[in-house]
Design a protein around this motif. Structure first.
Motif, PDB file in Angstrom:
ATOM      1  N   ILE A 141       1.011  22.989  -4.659  1.00 15.40           N
ATOM      2  CA  ILE A 141       0.545  22.527  -3.345  1.00 15.40           C
ATOM      3  C   ILE A 141       0.155  21.057  -3.440  1.00 15.40           C
ATOM      4  CG2 ILE A 141      -1.167  22.857  -1.507  1.00 15.40           C
ATOM      5  CD1 ILE A 141      -1.660  25.692  -2.754  1.00 15.40           C
ATOM      6  N   LEU A 142       0.655  20.244  -2.520  1.00 15.71           N
ATOM      7  CA  LEU A 142       0.225  18.854  -2.383  1.00 15.71           C
ATOM      8  C   LEU A 142      -0.583  18.771  -1.093  1.00 15.71           C
ATOM      9  CD1 LEU A 142       0.281  15.977  -3.496  1.00 15.71           C
ATOM     10  CD2 LEU A 142       2.398  15.600  -2.213  1.00 15.71           C
ATOM     11  N   TRP A 143      -1.894  18.630  -1.239  1.00 11.96           N
ATOM     12  CA  TRP A 143      -2.860  18.759  -0.137  1.00 11.96           C
ATOM     13  C   TRP A 143      -3.329  17.366   0.235  1.00 11.96           C
ATOM     14  CZ3 TRP A 143      -7.739  18.945   2.112  1.00 11.96           C
ATOM     15  CH2 TRP A 143      -8.141  20.107   2.778  1.00 11.96           C
ATOM     16  N   PHE A 174       0.827  -1.206   0.000  1.00 15.88           N
ATOM     17  CA  PHE A 174       0.000   0.000   0.000  1.00 15.88           C
ATOM     18  C   PHE A 174       0.864   1.259   0.000  1.00 15.88           C
ATOM     19  CE2 PHE A 174      -2.468   3.344   2.170  1.00 15.88           C
ATOM     20  CZ  PHE A 174      -3.450   3.501   1.204  1.00 15.88           C
ATOM     21  N   LYS A 175       1.932   1.235   0.755  1.00 27.59           N
ATOM     22  CA  LYS A 175       2.850   2.382   0.768  1.00 27.59           C
ATOM     23  C   LYS A 175       3.417   2.631  -0.630  1.00 27.59           C
ATOM     24  CE  LYS A 175       5.907   2.433   4.118  1.00 27.59           C
ATOM     25  NZ  LYS A 175       6.856   1.914   5.133  1.00 27.59           N
ATOM     26  N   ASN A 176       3.806   1.572  -1.309  1.00 30.25           N
ATOM     27  CA  ASN A 176       4.355   1.725  -2.665  1.00 30.25           C
ATOM     28  C   ASN A 176       3.295   2.242  -3.632  1.00 30.25           C
ATOM     29  OD1 ASN A 176       6.892   0.824  -1.900  1.00 30.25           O
ATOM     30  ND2 ASN A 176       6.439  -1.325  -2.384  1.00 30.25           N
ATOM     31  N   PHE A 177       2.085   1.728  -3.507  1.00 29.70           N
ATOM     32  CA  PHE A 177       0.962   2.172  -4.339  1.00 29.70           C
ATOM     33  C   PHE A 177       0.729   3.678  -4.157  1.00 29.70           C
ATOM     34  CE2 PHE A 177      -3.685   3.059  -4.142  1.00 29.70           C
ATOM     35  CZ  PHE A 177      -4.025   2.831  -5.472  1.00 29.70           C
ATOM     36  N   LEU A 194       1.372   9.353  -6.114  1.00 30.18           N
ATOM     37  CA  LEU A 194       1.814  10.730  -5.863  1.00 30.18           C
ATOM     38  C   LEU A 194       2.996  11.114  -6.749  1.00 30.18           C
ATOM     39  CD1 LEU A 194       1.360  10.830  -1.999  1.00 30.18           C
ATOM     40  CD2 LEU A 194       0.123  12.190  -3.690  1.00 30.18           C
ATOM     41  N   ASN A 195       3.800  10.145  -7.096  1.00 36.98           N
ATOM     42  CA  ASN A 195       4.884  10.396  -8.046  1.00 36.98           C
ATOM     43  C   ASN A 195       4.317  10.753  -9.415  1.00 36.98           C
ATOM     44  OD1 ASN A 195       7.593  10.529  -8.938  1.00 36.98           O
ATOM     45  ND2 ASN A 195       7.506   8.413  -9.674  1.00 36.98           N
ATOM     46  N   GLU A 196       3.237  10.063  -9.807  1.00 35.86           N
ATOM     47  CA  GLU A 196       2.578  10.377 -11.082  1.00 35.86           C
ATOM     48  C   GLU A 196       2.040  11.813 -11.081  1.00 35.86           C
ATOM     49  OE1 GLU A 196       0.796   5.986 -12.385  1.00 35.86           O
ATOM     50  OE2 GLU A 196      -0.358   7.253 -11.024  1.00 35.86           O
TER      51      GLU A 196
END
Length: 480
Positions: free
Chosen positions: A238-240, A218-221, A226-228
């Motif tokens: 902004i990353l909200w 799940f962490k990798n997913f 978020l990388n995408e």
């Protein structure tokens, strides 16, 4: 949005909270760490100049006109109230909810229309829900087929199918800062709500310490999605991040009621996520909501305004209607109420992120455009007292609210009233900030010379007959 309190209904009906309650509910009194990255510091300073932003909650749930995501969460049935026609059992309901993907076709989606109306109303940044708690991606993720660009979704055949890209590109072109809302929990993911166990509440439904491989998946997913978003969608400011129950267990504040419901470790590795986001987007503001520390660069009261000025960066996210998601015949706030809220927020040093939800057809209700047009008329006359300002004592005195220019040479005094239809009085008397020495005074929106006199730390002014044309407020601008 995150149902951060069991008293969520209270938030819908109240616009003011005591500062003590506000601090407890949103963790603003303890743990704030000022960023040290010069690019982040500058971005945060620029963001604080913007004052007024557009929030958009949008997803497949708009077709049912129900609250975003929360109706599939077992612990929240009491206030989301699942309708029998959408499924007699919980599992039928979830299946039918997820099936909304197969009918989602918002063909009237026109981000330029939204951007034009928002820009005229003075909005200067946008935060869009790329993925809410239900896990449906409103962007072209490669990590899941539960997305708007999937062949299962009718809208995938539309040239504007990747609505996150369309919204970001359109608003960016018009000068807006770009914010990506993203839910850390994902109730569609079998690595968060594992189908081996029934979900009980909003939290992960297994113990990540007992099943570390599943949690690591799940962490990798989450990291990959978020990388995408921070790699493939142009400049993101902004990353909200929502879903504050996904957090290291040691950060739980036992004084906050909803945090006491978190029973297991849900560390998503924010250092890895934040470092990646800053590598992809140098200077990006990260808002890990309600998790105090280096990744909560500003705090986010929900449906609330603190009664006092705060010394840290903050933003109130408040709905134009009653709901964050689209609801037919929603009860939209009046333009006067919206402007009053904006004035109260900026006088206390915050930003106002106002949520407007597109409907299943891909457009706002017509009344929304009417409200934005009315706000635009007020903003045309008064914007110099709003943008690139900061708070100044006494902040708020009676019906008067204060801001100042960043160089300290100008003070703006907003007069509001408790009446539903604002009428500017013939005489106004108010105090001025300490050690401020007025040389000139004008009322924004009036061309007539204003007669005024100073007596100690107070000013009295007489307004001409043309004051009757002032709507929503009287804004006095004093220069020293």
């Amino acid at each position: 949005m995150s149902a951060t309190l069991k008293t969520k209904a209270f938030f819908f009906s109240s616009i003011l909270l005591s500062s003590a309650f506000f601090s407890q509910a949103h963790n603003v009194s303890d743990g704030y760490l000022k960023p040290t990255d010069p690019l982040v510091i500058q971005n945060l300073e620029n963001w604080q100049d913007l004052k007024f932003g557009l929030f958009m909650h949008w997803g497949t749930y708009s077709q049912w006109g129900v609250v975003e995501s929360w109706s599939i969460c077992p612990e929240d049935e009491s206030w989301t109230q699942r309708k029998p026609e959408h499924g007699k059992s919980y599992y039928d309901y979830v299946k039918n909810y997820e099936n909304l993907q197969t009918t989602f076709n918002p063909r009237q989606c026109n981000p330029q229309k939204w951007a034009d109306a928002a820009k005229k109303a003075g909005m200067k940044y946008v935060v869009f829900t790329t993925k809410h708690h239900d896990g449906f991606a409103m962007f072209d993720t490669q990590q899941s087929d539960y997305k708007i660009t999937s062949s299962k979704t009718p809208f995938s055949k539309n040239p504007k199918a990747d609505v996150t890209r369309e919204i970001f590109n359109t608003f960016r072109k018009d000068g807006f800062k770009i914010g990506a809302y993203f839910s850390k929990p994902d109730w569609h993911s079998d690595n968060y709500w594992w189908s081996y166990f029934p979900p009980k509440d909003r939290n992960v439904n297994y113990d990540p310490k007992k099943y570390p491989e599943r949690w690591n998946n799940f962490k990798n997913f989450t990291f990959n999605q978020l990388n995408e978003i921070t790699s493939n969608y142009g400049k993101v400011d902004i990353l909200w991040l929502d879903g504050g129950w996904v957090r290291p267990f040691h950060t739980i504040d036992p004084n906050v009621e909803w945090q006491r419901t978190i029973k297991v470790e849900q560390d998503i590795d924010m250092d890895k996520i934040g470092t990646m986001a800053r590598k992809n987007q140098p200077g990006i503001i990260v808002v890990d909501r309600t998790v105090p520390g280096k990744w909560e660069n500003y705090v986010t009261p929900e449906q609330a305004v603190p009664e006092q000025a705060l010394s840290i960066p903050w933003e109130s996210c408040i709905t134009m209607g009653d709901s964050f998601s689209y609801v037919p015949n929603d009860n939209y706030k009046s333009s006067q109420k919206i402007i009053e809220t904006l004035v109260k927020i900026i006088s206390r040093g915050g930003n106002y992120l106002m949520n407007i939800a597109p409907g299943p057809n891909g457009d706002y209700d017509e009344i929304v455009y009417k409200r934005l047009s009315e706000i635009a008329g007020w903003m045309d006359k008064n914007q110099s007292a709003v943008f690139a300002t900061r708070s100044i004592a006494p902040y708020h005195e009676g019906n008067f609210y204060y801001t100042q220019s960043k160089d300290g040479k100008t003070v703006n005094i907003f007069h509001l009233s408790d009446q539903s239809d604002y009428q500017s009085p013939s005489t106004l008397k108010f105090i001025i900030p300490e050690n401020f020495k007025p040389k000139s005074l004008k009322v924004l929106g009036l061309s007539n010379k204003i007669h005024w006199k100073q007596n100690g730390n107070s000013i009295e002014l007489n307004l001409p007959k043309e004051r009757t044309q002032l709507k929503y407020s009287t804004v006095i601008q004093i220069t020293q």
